[in-house]
Design a protein around this motif. Structure first.
Motif, PDB file in Angstrom:
ATOM      1  N   ILE A  20       0.864  -1.188   0.000  1.00 12.80           N
ATOM      2  CA  ILE A  20       0.000   0.000   0.000  1.00 12.80           C
ATOM      3  C   ILE A  20       0.894   1.231   0.000  1.00 12.80           C
ATOM      4  O   ILE A  20       1.705   1.426   0.915  1.00 12.80           O
ATOM      5  CB  ILE A  20      -0.933   0.033   1.218  1.00 12.80           C
ATOM      6  N   LEU A  21       0.756   2.056  -1.029  1.00  5.85           N
ATOM      7  CA  LEU A  21       1.514   3.304  -1.137  1.00  5.85           C
ATOM      8  C   LEU A  21       0.596   4.479  -0.815  1.00  5.85           C
ATOM      9  O   LEU A  21      -0.470   4.626  -1.427  1.00  5.85           O
ATOM     10  CB  LEU A  21       2.090   3.466  -2.544  1.00  5.85           C
ATOM     11  N   ILE A  22       1.011   5.287   0.147  1.00  5.34           N
ATOM     12  CA  ILE A  22       0.253   6.473   0.540  1.00  5.34           C
ATOM     13  C   ILE A  22       1.080   7.708   0.186  1.00  5.34           C
ATOM     14  O   ILE A  22       2.256   7.801   0.568  1.00  5.34           O
ATOM     15  CB  ILE A  22      -0.069   6.465   2.045  1.00  5.34           C
ATOM     16  N   GLN A  23       0.460   8.616  -0.545  1.00  2.80           N
ATOM     17  CA  GLN A  23       1.117   9.866  -0.926  1.00  2.80           C
ATOM     18  C   GLN A  23       0.206  11.043  -0.610  1.00  2.80           C
ATOM     19  O   GLN A  23      -0.981  11.002  -0.921  1.00  2.80           O
ATOM     20  CB  GLN A  23       1.443   9.882  -2.424  1.00  2.80           C
ATOM     21  N   HIS A  24       0.792  12.067   0.026  1.00  4.97           N
ATOM     22  CA  HIS A  24       0.037  13.286   0.340  1.00  4.97           C
ATOM     23  C   HIS A  24      -1.264  12.980   1.084  1.00  4.97           C
ATOM     24  O   HIS A  24      -2.302  13.580   0.831  1.00  4.97           O
ATOM     25  CB  HIS A  24      -0.239  14.078  -0.933  1.00  4.97           C
ATOM     26  N   GLY A  25      -1.192  12.002   1.999  1.00  4.59           N
ATOM     27  CA  GLY A  25      -2.322  11.707   2.864  1.00  4.59           C
ATOM     28  C   GLY A  25      -3.381  10.811   2.269  1.00  4.59           C
ATOM     29  O   GLY A  25      -4.396  10.548   2.925  1.00  4.59           O
ATOM     30  N   ARG A  26      -3.167  10.320   1.030  1.00  2.00           N
ATOM     31  CA  ARG A  26      -4.162   9.457   0.394  1.00  2.00           C
ATOM     32  C   ARG A  26      -3.514   8.198  -0.164  1.00  2.00           C
ATOM     33  O   ARG A  26      -2.320   8.193  -0.484  1.00  2.00           O
ATOM     34  CB  ARG A  26      -4.893  10.197  -0.739  1.00  2.00           C
ATOM     35  N   ILE A  27      -4.323   7.139  -0.279  1.00  2.00           N
ATOM     36  CA  ILE A  27      -3.823   5.890  -0.851  1.00  2.00           C
ATOM     37  C   ILE A  27      -3.630   6.096  -2.350  1.00  2.00           C
ATOM     38  O   ILE A  27      -4.587   6.385  -3.080  1.00  2.00           O
ATOM     39  CB  ILE A  27      -4.790   4.731  -0.574  1.00  2.00           C
ATOM     40  N   ALA A  28      -2.381   5.967  -2.793  1.00  2.00           N
ATOM     41  CA  ALA A  28      -2.067   6.175  -4.201  1.00  2.00           C
ATOM     42  C   ALA A  28      -2.124   4.876  -4.990  1.00  2.00           C
ATOM     43  O   ALA A  28      -2.492   4.869  -6.174  1.00  2.00           O
ATOM     44  CB  ALA A  28      -0.684   6.809  -4.339  1.00  2.00           C
ATOM     45  N   SER A  29      -1.756   3.758  -4.337  1.00  2.00           N
ATOM     46  CA  SER A  29      -1.722   2.490  -5.062  1.00  2.00           C
ATOM     47  C   SER A  29      -1.791   1.332  -4.086  1.00  2.00           C
ATOM     48  O   SER A  29      -1.234   1.406  -2.980  1.00  2.00           O
ATOM     49  CB  SER A  29      -0.434   2.388  -5.890  1.00  2.00           C
ATOM     50  N   ILE A  30      -2.486   0.276  -4.489  1.00  2.00           N
ATOM     51  CA  ILE A  30      -2.494  -0.998  -3.762  1.00  2.00           C
ATOM     52  C   ILE A  30      -2.215  -2.081  -4.788  1.00  2.00           C
ATOM     53  O   ILE A  30      -3.029  -2.340  -5.677  1.00  2.00           O
ATOM     54  CB  ILE A  30      -3.838  -1.268  -3.061  1.00  2.00           C
ATOM     55  N   ALA A  31      -1.043  -2.690  -4.700  1.00  2.00           N
ATOM     56  CA  ALA A  31      -0.642  -3.694  -5.685  1.00  2.00           C
ATOM     57  C   ALA A  31       0.548  -4.466  -5.137  1.00  2.00           C
ATOM     58  O   ALA A  31       1.255  -3.979  -4.248  1.00  2.00           O
ATOM     59  CB  ALA A  31      -0.275  -3.023  -7.015  1.00  2.00           C
ATOM     60  N   PRO A  32       0.807  -5.665  -5.664  1.00  2.00           N
ATOM     61  CA  PRO A  32       1.998  -6.404  -5.239  1.00  2.00           C
ATOM     62  C   PRO A  32       3.258  -5.739  -5.775  1.00  2.00           C
ATOM     63  O   PRO A  32       3.264  -5.169  -6.876  1.00  2.00           O
ATOM     64  CB  PRO A  32       1.795  -7.789  -5.876  1.00  2.00           C
ATOM     65  N   GLY A  33       4.310  -5.787  -4.995  1.00  2.00           N
ATOM     66  CA  GLY A  33       5.631  -5.409  -5.467  1.00  2.00           C
ATOM     67  C   GLY A  33       5.791  -3.964  -5.882  1.00  2.00           C
ATOM     68  O   GLY A  33       6.496  -3.664  -6.862  1.00  2.00           O
ATOM     69  N   ILE A  34       5.185  -3.043  -5.169  1.00  2.00           N
ATOM     70  CA  ILE A  34       5.361  -1.626  -5.496  1.00  2.00           C
ATOM     71  C   ILE A  34       6.796  -1.214  -5.181  1.00  2.00           C
ATOM     72  O   ILE A  34       7.302  -1.480  -4.098  1.00  2.00           O
ATOM     73  CB  ILE A  34       4.380  -0.736  -4.701  1.00  2.00           C
TER      74      ILE A  34
END
Length: 397
Positions: A20-34
């Protein structure tokens, strides 16, 4: 606030592993192997990831957490508890700012990222509770979102001046107007509900009414709430907390009430009470009624119980509703996550791309195991900032 946070190797809602990648307070991406450079990384270790827990019904202004133990010898009636508590605030020197801060911080350690607090408004203490909780809300704005309900616990019509105090509370920025047992407390259901809904209409705010009244009496009050919801087109903006009457034995009558709740998009909040009839959560949800949950009073003059853990509260909801299957435990979790978020009308809540970056990591092979063990939360993230780890606050004085 950390601008970017990557939580590696988690299982969103207990299913397939992802990052789970969070940027600027929001979830930017949910994926394997970010893969991302220059990002703070937290290792999830295969834990379950859920959105922040939602405490949709509590009373931050009057918890006794951190104070000397209170010896409870209060009478059995609702009015006994109300009158005793009003006096105890003075006798015990309860500071609503300090006590709300203590409870809110403890709730954060358990993974709550949103709290709806009913705050007393009465002619003895005025707006002291509102002012105290507002102070806490401002102070803790980076780690938890707190919404206030102006709550006339001592009565609205029977105590002259309370209605004006309710207006003052709403003018100061309280987001929700509350009410309480229009028959049992004010003994004037029409006057009480007219006043509550008039305030909601005038200030453009939702309604959240405590309805402890049992059986047919509670059903009568509920039907009066239905009438005003229709008349003011407030569908989707009305919540009934407790709603003990939905647990009465007249199954056909309960069915009619549930149909109206669904048609009018009125939300129900339940604590999963052990000693009162309770709303049937699965039946309500099957009919399309949103159900949230809350801890209600925590360690206060009403009773010695509670700690702020909404995952434990999900277990109590499951116990009260005889949830045993794993898919039923998913319903219990929904009451303390998405259900509570719908009660609070949160527009950016969830565990998907674009939602607010509030994430909680749970230990357990499945959601059901996480609920029944409710181990200390491994990680609590608010808008991309780690605010608690292993049941302890992080980076908070």
């Amino acid at each position: 606030m950390s601008a970017r946070l990557l939580i590696k190797n988690v299982r969103p809602m207990g299913v397939a592993e992802a990052d789970i990648l969070i940027q600027h307070g929001r979830i930017a991406s949910i994926a394997p192997g970010i893969a991302a450079e220059g990002v703070r990384v937290e290792e999830g270790g295969g834990r379950i990831a859920i959105p922040g827990l939602v405490e949709a019904h509590t009373h931050l202004d009057k918890s006794l957490l951190g104070m000397k133990w209170y010896r409870n010898e209060v009478g059995p009636k609702l009015l006994d508890k109300i009158e005793n508590e009003r006096q105890a605030k003075t006798d015990l020197g309860i500071d609503p700012a300090l006590q709300s801060r203590r409870q809110a911080l403890q709730s954060v350690t358990f993974g709550s990222t949103h709290i709806r607090s009913h705050v007393d408004v009465d002619t003895v203490h005025g707006l002291a509770g509102i002012e105290g909780v507002m102070h806490t809300r401002e102070e803790l704005a980076d780690i938890v979102d707190i919404e206030l309900v102006a709550f006339p616990q001592s009565g609205l019509m029977i105590r002259e001046g309370t209605l004006d105090l309710m207006r003052q509370a709403l003018e100061r920025g309280v987001e929700v107007v509350g009410g309480l047992d229009p028959c049992g407390i004010d003994r004037d259901p029409k006057g009480h509900l007219d006043a509550v809904f008039d305030l909601a209409d005038q200030y453009g705010v939702p309604v959240d009414i405590h309805l402890h009244e049992p059986a047919e009496l509670g059903a009568f009050s509920m039907e009066m709430i239905f009438e005003r919801t229709r008349a003011l087109a407030m569908q989707g903006h009305v919540t009934i907390s407790h709603a003990f009457c939905l647990g009465m034995s007249d199954d056909a009558y309960v069915g009619r009430l549930i149909d109206d709740l669904a048609t009018l998009s009125i939300r129900i909040v339940t604590t999963g009470p052990a000693s009162r009839p309770a709303p049937p959560v699965a039946r309500l949800r099957a009919a399309g009624v949103v159900v949230g949950s809350g801890n209600d009073g925590i360690r206060d003059t009403w009773g010695p119980y509670g700690n702020g853990d909404m995952l434990e509260r999900a277990m109590f909801v499951g116990l009260r509703n005889n949830f045993r299957r794993d898919d039923e435990m998913d319903i219990a979790l929904d009451t303390v996550t998405a259900g509570g978020a719908a009660v609070m009308e949160l527009s950016d809540y969830g565990l998907s791309e674009g939602c607010g970056g509030d994430v909680v990591l749970l230990d357990g092979e499945t959601v059901a195991e996480a609920i029944v063990t409710h181990a200390p939360r491994a990680l609590v993230v608010k808008r991309g900032r780690v605010v608690a780890r292993d049941g302890r606050l992080e980076g908070v004085a």
